[in-house]
Structure formats: structure tokens, C-alpha cells
Design a protein around this motif. Structure first.
Motif, PDB file in Angstrom:
ATOM      1  N   SER A  59       0.691  -0.762   0.061  1.00 20.70           N
ATOM      2  CA  SER A  59      -0.217   0.057   0.152  1.00 20.70           C
ATOM      3  C   SER A  59       0.840   0.900  -0.025  1.00 20.70           C
ATOM      4  O   SER A  59       0.473   2.036  -0.768  1.00 20.70           O
ATOM      5  CB  SER A  59      -0.788   0.294   0.943  1.00 20.70           C
ATOM      6  OG  SER A  59      -0.322   0.017   2.433  1.00 20.70           O
ATOM      7  N   TYR A  60       1.993   0.924   1.071  1.00 23.63           N
ATOM      8  CA  TYR A  60       2.904   2.668   1.121  1.00 23.63           C
ATOM      9  C   TYR A  60       4.231   2.843  -0.253  1.00 23.63           C
ATOM     10  O   TYR A  60       4.412   3.934  -0.514  1.00 23.63           O
ATOM     11  CB  TYR A  60       3.477   2.842   1.845  1.00 23.63           C
ATOM     12  CG  TYR A  60       4.777   1.878   2.218  1.00 23.63           C
ATOM     13  CD1 TYR A  60       5.343   2.045   1.865  1.00 23.63           C
ATOM     14  CD2 TYR A  60       4.564   0.680   3.439  1.00 23.63           C
ATOM     15  CE1 TYR A  60       6.979   1.532   2.261  1.00 23.63           C
ATOM     16  CE2 TYR A  60       5.580   0.453   3.822  1.00 23.63           C
ATOM     17  CZ  TYR A  60       6.864  -0.121   3.428  1.00 23.63           C
ATOM     18  OH  TYR A  60       7.624  -0.817   3.191  1.00 23.63           O
ATOM     19  N   SER A  62       2.660   0.896  -3.307  1.00 26.38           N
ATOM     20  CA  SER A  62       1.824   1.103  -4.622  1.00 26.38           C
ATOM     21  C   SER A  62       1.224   2.584  -4.278  1.00 26.38           C
ATOM     22  O   SER A  62       0.055   3.084  -5.724  1.00 26.38           O
ATOM     23  CB  SER A  62       0.564  -0.092  -5.055  1.00 26.38           C
ATOM     24  OG  SER A  62       0.343  -0.218  -4.123  1.00 26.38           O
ATOM     25  N   ALA A  63       0.012   3.394  -4.033  1.00 24.27           N
ATOM     26  CA  ALA A  63      -0.413   4.029  -3.792  1.00 24.27           C
ATOM     27  C   ALA A  63       0.363   6.029  -4.359  1.00 24.27           C
ATOM     28  O   ALA A  63      -0.262   6.511  -4.883  1.00 24.27           O
ATOM     29  CB  ALA A  63      -0.498   4.902  -1.777  1.00 24.27           C
ATOM     30  N   ARG A  64       1.784   5.210  -4.618  1.00 25.68           N
ATOM     31  CA  ARG A  64       2.537   6.785  -5.513  1.00 25.68           C
ATOM     32  C   ARG A  64       1.838   7.035  -6.675  1.00 25.68           C
ATOM     33  O   ARG A  64       1.525   8.093  -7.090  1.00 25.68           O
ATOM     34  CB  ARG A  64       3.343   6.431  -5.366  1.00 25.68           C
ATOM     35  CG  ARG A  64       4.509   6.400  -4.025  1.00 25.68           C
ATOM     36  CD  ARG A  64       6.299   5.920  -4.235  1.00 25.68           C
ATOM     37  NE  ARG A  64       6.681   5.715  -3.183  1.00 25.68           N
ATOM     38  CZ  ARG A  64       7.536   6.585  -2.608  1.00 25.68           C
ATOM     39  NH1 ARG A  64       7.749   8.085  -3.605  1.00 25.68           N
ATOM     40  NH2 ARG A  64       8.745   6.287  -1.701  1.00 25.68           N
ATOM     41  N   LEU A  66      -1.530   6.431  -7.989  1.00 28.71           N
ATOM     42  CA  LEU A  66      -2.418   6.612  -7.339  1.00 28.71           C
ATOM     43  C   LEU A  66      -2.777   7.926  -6.895  1.00 28.71           C
ATOM     44  O   LEU A  66      -3.366   8.578  -7.358  1.00 28.71           O
ATOM     45  CB  LEU A  66      -3.063   5.655  -6.697  1.00 28.71           C
ATOM     46  CG  LEU A  66      -3.955   3.957  -6.476  1.00 28.71           C
ATOM     47  CD1 LEU A  66      -4.664   3.727  -5.789  1.00 28.71           C
ATOM     48  CD2 LEU A  66      -4.376   3.372  -7.984  1.00 28.71           C
ATOM     49  N   THR A  67      -1.630   9.020  -6.217  1.00 27.61           N
ATOM     50  CA  THR A  67      -1.424   9.644  -5.859  1.00 27.61           C
ATOM     51  C   THR A  67      -1.037  11.134  -6.822  1.00 27.61           C
ATOM     52  O   THR A  67      -0.688  12.373  -6.805  1.00 27.61           O
ATOM     53  CB  THR A  67      -0.812   9.775  -4.514  1.00 27.61           C
ATOM     54  OG1 THR A  67       0.228   9.423  -4.236  1.00 27.61           O
ATOM     55  CG2 THR A  67      -2.090   8.920  -3.678  1.00 27.61           C
ATOM     56  N   ILE A 108      -3.324   0.062   5.379  1.00 30.11           N
ATOM     57  CA  ILE A 108      -3.762   0.744   3.623  1.00 30.11           C
ATOM     58  C   ILE A 108      -3.771   2.069   4.026  1.00 30.11           C
ATOM     59  O   ILE A 108      -3.488   2.909   3.068  1.00 30.11           O
ATOM     60  CB  ILE A 108      -4.997  -0.111   3.155  1.00 30.11           C
ATOM     61  CG1 ILE A 108      -4.959  -1.052   2.893  1.00 30.11           C
ATOM     62  CG2 ILE A 108      -5.822   0.892   1.871  1.00 30.11           C
ATOM     63  CD1 ILE A 108      -6.075  -1.986   2.027  1.00 30.11           C
ATOM     64  N   VAL A 112      -1.523   5.132   1.913  1.00 31.09           N
ATOM     65  CA  VAL A 112      -1.522   6.487   1.400  1.00 31.09           C
ATOM     66  C   VAL A 112      -0.978   7.900   2.330  1.00 31.09           C
ATOM     67  O   VAL A 112      -0.260   8.710   1.078  1.00 31.09           O
ATOM     68  CB  VAL A 112      -2.893   6.292   1.017  1.00 31.09           C
ATOM     69  CG1 VAL A 112      -3.297   7.978  -0.244  1.00 31.09           C
ATOM     70  CG2 VAL A 112      -3.402   4.809   0.471  1.00 31.09           C
ATOM     71  N   SER A 115       2.709   7.695   1.385  1.00 30.79           N
ATOM     72  CA  SER A 115       2.942   7.815   0.478  1.00 30.79           C
ATOM     73  C   SER A 115       2.470   9.914   0.178  1.00 30.79           C
ATOM     74  O   SER A 115       3.662  10.187  -0.815  1.00 30.79           O
ATOM     75  CB  SER A 115       2.031   7.489  -0.893  1.00 30.79           C
ATOM     76  OG  SER A 115       2.711   6.084  -0.579  1.00 30.79           O
TER      77      SER A 115
END
Length: 412
Positions: A59-60, A62-64, A66-67, A108, A112, A115
Motif C-alpha cells: 500500500s505505501y 503502490s499508493a504513489r 494513484l496519488t 492501507i 496512502v 505516500s
């Protein structure tokens, strides 16, 4: 003002570095004890603990993706504050849940927030560095503060977990993020960190523009390769020391040496790179990093003693001090002003890819060479890969890439 002058960094960089130190004290305190906390305090089975930890890591990382472009349209300072509060509160709430589903959900959300804070801080450092040409030195500063937190964080986490308030371990960890946000308000950057002249970007068009940048694709390639080597110190090396050599008690001093050297030497090394290896000579930074990676692996393969392991860590750390700020500075240079966070978002995915491949491949190579009874060949294999990477870098570095936004010629 005298403090910033003595530190030889502008106020916004000091503010970001201070926030990096405080928040990463919490991050390293948590990651050091998370599996033990979930299994012993929360009573989760080992299989569930492994799954929850994996989901948090993903999560920390791959959240990059999405953001990234979304944050490019927002004020980095406000995003840093939001990321700190979101991470801190989400982590603290884990203490009050017993269900693994809710624990995973909170982690999760914390990933986020982590990130958001990280990408926004890199964009802010990039903006300040692009104005005075000191991006490399500023990123070296943030790396030093981060490694300072890496030294003290695990000690704090262990202290919390073994104390009488171990049921509130993550509440204290979350407090570091909230404290980091409060310090941002008390010691604000003192300038606008948002480029007001840039144009808003959409999600997919932002990523498309970044991936079409030929020079940046080369940076992605060598960042992935470097992260492949980088993860060997923190995954393959501890596994070998703890299992094949049966000396886990030595790991603390070996890995602590890495953090101490970064704290002591990162700024002098950064200044040296900023002066001696600048301009046309900046291509030698990664060349030297790959050379030091290869030399450190060779020493482990040839010497294979405890003294050699300390030399390995020292040389490897020098390579790290060259590699990490150089990649950040290259990204800062290549990034379009309206897509700074998107560029750092993509490089973050490259980092995750390199580390993931590095962990898997490293352990597989260890297993293969241990079956043949020549474990030293594991390190020599890594040294060979470092040499090939150096050759590849020299070959591709001959091709100039024209940066259209600034009308300059860069070599990567």
C-alpha cells in the motif's frame, strides 16, 4: 535565521528535513516491530501477520501511482500536513481494533498518507533546488535525516513494544506523525512551495507525458538496477548472517554502521559531488556508485570474514550516499515544473520494482549457490552484475537527451 545559515540550507529545506526526521522515527519504529506487534499484542496467526504486513508494504509503495498526478495540482505544504495527519491517526487507530480486516484497512489508509507526505516533500525539495541549483545537496540533507531516524527508530519501537504500554505502541508511533505536522506549522517553509505558473494536469495525461520522456526512462532503468543492489544489504545480507553464519547478534552493529556513516558523511559527500562531480562530470556519480557496489560485493565474496563484512557495509554505504541523492537530483532536473510529483511517483514505482526483484532474486541465488556449497559465488554474482550495469550505463550515457522545457542538454 542564524540556525538555517549555520546548517547552510534555506528555511524550507530545514523545515522538510525536520519533518522527515520526526515522521521517519515513527515509520522505522513501526516497521521494526510490526510483525511482533501483530502476532504477540494482537494475537494474529503467523500467516495472517505475514499477509497484513505484505498488504501494508504494498500500500505505501503502490499508493504513489494513484496519488502522483492528483497531488501535482495541490499545494505540497498542505499535502504534507494532510499526509502526516492521515498517517498518524490511521496508525494510532490500529491499537483499538482486534479484527485483522479493520487493522489491514487502517494500515492501507496509513500507507496512502505515507505516500502523500513523501511525494509532496520530494516535490517541495525539487522546487527549492531548481531555483538555486542545489537539488543534489538538498536531497543529500534529507537522506541524512532519514538515516538518523533509521538508527533511532527501531530502538524506540523495541522500547515501546517491551514496555508496560505495549498495547498502545502504534498510538505512540502515530504521535510522531502528528508531531511532524505540528512542527511544520511551528516551523513552516516560509515560502510558497506551489508553482503558480504551471498548468493543471490530468491523471493519465500526466503519466503519459512522464513515460514519453526518453531521458527519464533511462533514469528509471538505472534506479531499478540500483535498488536491486540496494536491497541486498537489508534482505540477503541479514539472511546470510542470521542463518548460514548463525551470527544474528552481529546484525545490529553491522546495519547500525550503515546509518551512522550516512549521518556523519552524507553532507560532506553531497558537497563533494556538488562541486567535483558537477556539470559535465555528473555522469560519474552513478558510475562511481555502481563501481563501489561491485567492489563491496567482491570483498564479501573474497574475504568472507566478520572484518570483511564491516568493510563491505562501509563501501556499500558510500555507494548508497552517491546513488540515492543522485537519482533524486536527476529526477528533479528531468521533471517538468507541472509534473514534479508525477515524476517522483513513477520513480517510486521503479524503486519498488527494483527492491522486489532484488529480494526474490537475492534469496534464490543464495539457495542455488548454497546447494553447490560455494556461497561466496553469490556475492561474486552480484559483483558481476554490478560490472555489467556499469558498462551498460557508460554505453547509454553517450546518448544526449534534449530537455525541451528548458532548452538544455542533459546526459543520463
Amino acid at each position: 535565521m542564524k540556525l538555517f545559515h549555520r546548517l547552510k540550507v534555506p528555511r524550507p529545506i530545514f523545515s522538510i528535513c525536520l519533518n522527515t526526521l520526526i515522521t521517519h522515527l515513527g515509520f522505522y519504529a513501526m516497521t521494526a516491530v510490526l510483525t511482533v506487534y501483530l502476532s504477540q499484542v494482537k494475537g494474529l496467526p503467523l500467516s495472517v501477520t505475514a499477509l497484513v504486513t505484505m498488504i501494508f508494504t504494498v500500500s505505501y509503495r503502490s499508493a504513489r501511482f494513484l496519488t502522483g498526478p492528483l497531488l501535482d495540482n495541490l499545494d505540497p505544504f498542505k499535502c504534507m500536513l494532510f499526509g502526516c495527519y492521515l498517517t498518524g491517526i490511521s496508525i494510532a487507530l490500529v491499537d483499538f481494533w482486534d479484527s485483522p480486516v479493520w487493522i489491514t484497512a487502517q494500515l492501507i489508509i496509513a500507507g496512502v498518507g505515507y505516500s502523500v507526505r513523501g511525494l509532496s516533500s520530494k516535490a517541495a525539495v525539487s522546487l527549492v533546488g531548481s531555483k538555486d541549483g542545489n537539488s543534489l545537496f538538498y536531497f543529500a540533507n534529507t537522506n541524512m535525516y532519514l538515516n538518523g531516524a533509521a538508527i533511532a527508530g527501531p530502538v524506540i519501537g523495541t522500547f515501546l513494544l517491551t514496555g508496560p504500554l505495549k498495547s498502545y505502541t502504534l498510538t505512540f508511533v502515530g504521535g510522531f506523525y502528528v508531531l511532524g505536522a505540528l512542527l511544520l506549522n511551528l516551523v513552516p517553509p516560509g515560502c510558497d512551495l506551489l508553482d503558480r505558473e504551471r498548468k493543471p494536469v490530468s491523471f493519465w495525461k500526466g503519466y503519459r507525458a512522464v513515460l514519453l520522456d526518453a531521458g527519464f526512462r533511462k533514469v528509471l532503468l538505472f534506479n531499478t538496477i540500483g535498488c536491486f543492489f540496494f536491497t541486498q544489504l537489508f534482505n540477503s545480507f541479514p539472511y546470510l548472517i542470521g542463518t548460514h553464519l548463525n551470527a544474528p547478534e552481529k546484525l545490529g552493529s553491522l546495519l547500525m554502521l550503515n546509518g551512522i556513516l550516512v549521518v556523519l558523511l552524507q553532507i560532506p559527500v553531497g558537497r563533494w559531488m556538488n562541486t567535483v562531480l558537477s556539470g559535465p562530470r555528473e555522469r560519474y556519480r552513478l558510475m562511481l556508485a555502481f563501481l563501489l557496489f561491485g567492489l563491496s560485493f567482491t570483498i564479501n565474496g573474497v574475504v568472507g570474514s566478520m572484518g570483511g563484512y564491516y568493510v563491505f557495509v562501509a563501501l556499500f554505504t558510500l555507494a548508497e550516499m552517491l546513488f540515492i541523492p543522485t537519482i533524486d537530483a536527476f529526477v528533479s532536473t528531468a521533471a517538468r515544473p507541472d509534473l514534479r510529483i508525477t515524476y517522483f511517483s513513477v520513480i517510486g514505482l521503479s524503486t519498488a520494482l527494483g527492491e522486489g526483484i532484488g529480494v526474490y532474486t537475492g534469496l534464490q541465488l543464495i539457495q542455488m549457490w548454497s546447494l553447490y556449497g560455494i556461497l561466496s559465488y553469490f556475492w561474486l554474482s552480484l559483483a558481476l552484475l554490478s560490472g555489467l550495469s556499469l558498462i551498460l550505463y557508460v554505453m547509454l550515457n553517450r546518448s544526449p537527451v534534449h530537455h525541451k522545457e528548458e532548452g538544455k542538454l542533459w546526459r543520463y
